[in-house]
Design a protein around this motif. Structure first.
Motif, short mmCIF file in Angstrom:
data_model
loop_
_atom_site.label_atom_id
_atom_site.label_comp_id
_atom_site.label_asym_id
_atom_site.label_seq_id
_atom_site.Cartn_x
_atom_site.Cartn_y
_atom_site.Cartn_z
N GLU A 1 1.70 36.69 38.69
CA GLU A 1 1.90 35.39 39.32
C GLU A 1 0.80 35.13 40.36
N HIS A 2 0.40 36.19 41.05
CA HIS A 2 -0.69 36.07 42.02
C HIS A 2 -1.99 35.69 41.30
N GLY A 3 -2.25 36.31 40.15
CA GLY A 3 -3.45 35.98 39.38
C GLY A 3 -3.44 34.54 38.90
N ILE A 4 -2.27 34.07 38.44
CA ILE A 4 -2.14 32.69 38.00
C ILE A 4 -2.42 31.73 39.16
N SER A 5 -1.89 32.09 40.33
CA SER A 5 -2.09 31.25 41.51
C SER A 5 -3.57 31.12 41.87
N ILE A 6 -4.31 32.21 41.77
CA ILE A 6 -5.75 32.17 42.06
C ILE A 6 -6.47 31.27 41.07
N ASP B 1 -5.15 28.78 39.33
CA ASP B 1 -4.75 27.40 39.61
C ASP B 1 -5.53 26.83 40.79
N THR B 2 -5.71 27.64 41.82
CA THR B 2 -6.46 27.19 42.99
C THR B 2 -7.88 26.82 42.60
N TYR B 3 -8.50 27.66 41.78
CA TYR B 3 -9.86 27.38 41.32
C TYR B 3 -9.91 26.10 40.49
N LEU B 4 -8.98 25.96 39.55
CA LEU B 4 -9.01 24.81 38.64
C LEU B 4 -8.81 23.48 39.37
N ASN B 5 -8.14 23.53 40.51
CA ASN B 5 -7.87 22.31 41.27
C ASN B 5 -8.81 22.12 42.46
N SER B 6 -9.84 22.95 42.54
CA SER B 6 -10.78 22.87 43.65
C SER B 6 -11.92 21.90 43.33
N GLY C 1 -9.28 39.48 44.05
CA GLY C 1 -9.25 38.44 43.03
C GLY C 1 -9.71 37.08 43.50
N GLU C 2 -9.50 36.76 44.78
CA GLU C 2 -9.93 35.45 45.29
C GLU C 2 -11.43 35.25 45.16
N VAL C 3 -12.17 36.33 45.14
CA VAL C 3 -13.62 36.26 44.96
C VAL C 3 -13.99 36.41 43.49
N TYR C 4 -13.35 37.36 42.81
CA TYR C 4 -13.74 37.67 41.43
C TYR C 4 -13.42 36.52 40.47
N VAL C 5 -12.22 35.93 40.59
CA VAL C 5 -11.80 34.91 39.63
C VAL C 5 -12.73 33.69 39.62
N PRO C 6 -13.04 33.07 40.77
CA PRO C 6 -13.97 31.94 40.73
C PRO C 6 -15.34 32.31 40.17
N ASN C 7 -15.84 33.48 40.51
CA ASN C 7 -17.14 33.91 39.98
C ASN C 7 -17.08 34.07 38.48
N PHE C 8 -16.01 34.68 37.99
CA PHE C 8 -15.87 34.88 36.54
C PHE C 8 -15.80 33.54 35.82
N PHE D 1 -6.90 20.36 29.16
CA PHE D 1 -6.80 21.81 29.34
C PHE D 1 -5.82 22.15 30.45
N LEU D 2 -5.85 21.40 31.56
CA LEU D 2 -4.93 21.66 32.67
C LEU D 2 -3.47 21.55 32.21
N GLU D 3 -3.18 20.54 31.41
CA GLU D 3 -1.81 20.37 30.91
C GLU D 3 -1.42 21.54 30.02
N TYR D 4 -2.33 21.95 29.16
CA TYR D 4 -2.07 23.06 28.23
C TYR D 4 -1.90 24.36 29.00
N TRP D 5 -2.77 24.60 29.99
CA TRP D 5 -2.70 25.82 30.80
C TRP D 5 -1.40 25.87 31.61
#
Length: 206
Positions: free
Chosen positions: A57-62, A64-69, A161-168, A89-93
């Motif tokens: 759930e924490h990973g999903i939250s990170i 979601d934060t990126y996708l809405n930034s 993850g807050e750093v890795y996910v946006p970079n990835f 894509f947002l609706e599907y995700w």
């Protein structure tokens, strides 16, 4: 096949790790170790019943934060394929992220350090039980690739993850841009992109 090959390229390359002769250790209880040895197989566990399922759930939250930034590069990349694709894509995700963890099965291993033959105390405490066993494995299985017939993949655990996910996801966005997908590719791309984000959510820790 081409779409699967593209997303396979987004996983870490374990070739150097395997060629170095490094091994893994799987910590478990003695009865489970017996079943693994006798059956010559490891049963994976559903992500929903993991002892740290909140980390997904924490990973999903990170994600979601990126996708809405405002800095989401993926938005411009997807909309360059066709107008409105990112919103689709947002609706599907949103739907996919609610359900995918019930469809994912995991088995976790730690890198084995031969200088510490007794393993890691923290892992014994968490997974060894009263009669713990550490099974050491060769690492060549990491070279297997995901296919529709063999839907198993190997990935690392990524901390911070807050750093890795946006970079990835920024890097993935650049790869999608270079690939120049067309609107006709969207259905398959959307599915595989959600699948890859799901794996990403299971792979990150604080």
């Amino acid at each position: 096949k081409e779409m699967v090959d593209f997303f396979n390229s987004t996983f870490p390359d374990f070739a150097d790790f395997v060629n170095s002769g490094k091994k893994f250790i799987h910590y478990t209880a003695a009865p489970t170790a017996q079943d693994i040895i006798r059956g010559e197989q490891i049963w994976m566990r559903n992500a929903k019943v993991m002892n740290d399922v909140n980390e997904i759930e924490h990973g999903i939250s990170i994600i979601d934060t990126y996708l809405n930034s405002d800095n989401c590069k993926l938005k411009n990349t997807l909309n360059s394929i066709d107008d409105g694709i990112f919103e689709n894509f947002l609706e599907y995700w949103k739907l996919y992220s609610r359900e995918f963890s019930s469809q994912i099965y995991l088995s976790c291993m730690s890198e084995y350090d031969e200088h510490y033959h007794n393993g890691k105390l923290s892992m014994w405490r968490a997974y060894g039980g009263e009669n713990g066993v550490g099974l050491v494995f060769n690492s060549d299985f990491l070279l297997n690739e995901f296919t529709s017939e063999y839907p198993v993949y190997s990935t690392k655990v990524y901390y911070n993850g807050e750093v890795y996910v946006p970079n990835f996801l920024d890097q993935l966005s650049e790869k999608i841009s270079i690939k120049e997908f067309s609107p006709n590719d969207w259905s398959a791309l959307r599915h595989m992109l959600c699948w890859r984000c799901g794996i990403l959510a299971t792979s990150v820790k604080d």
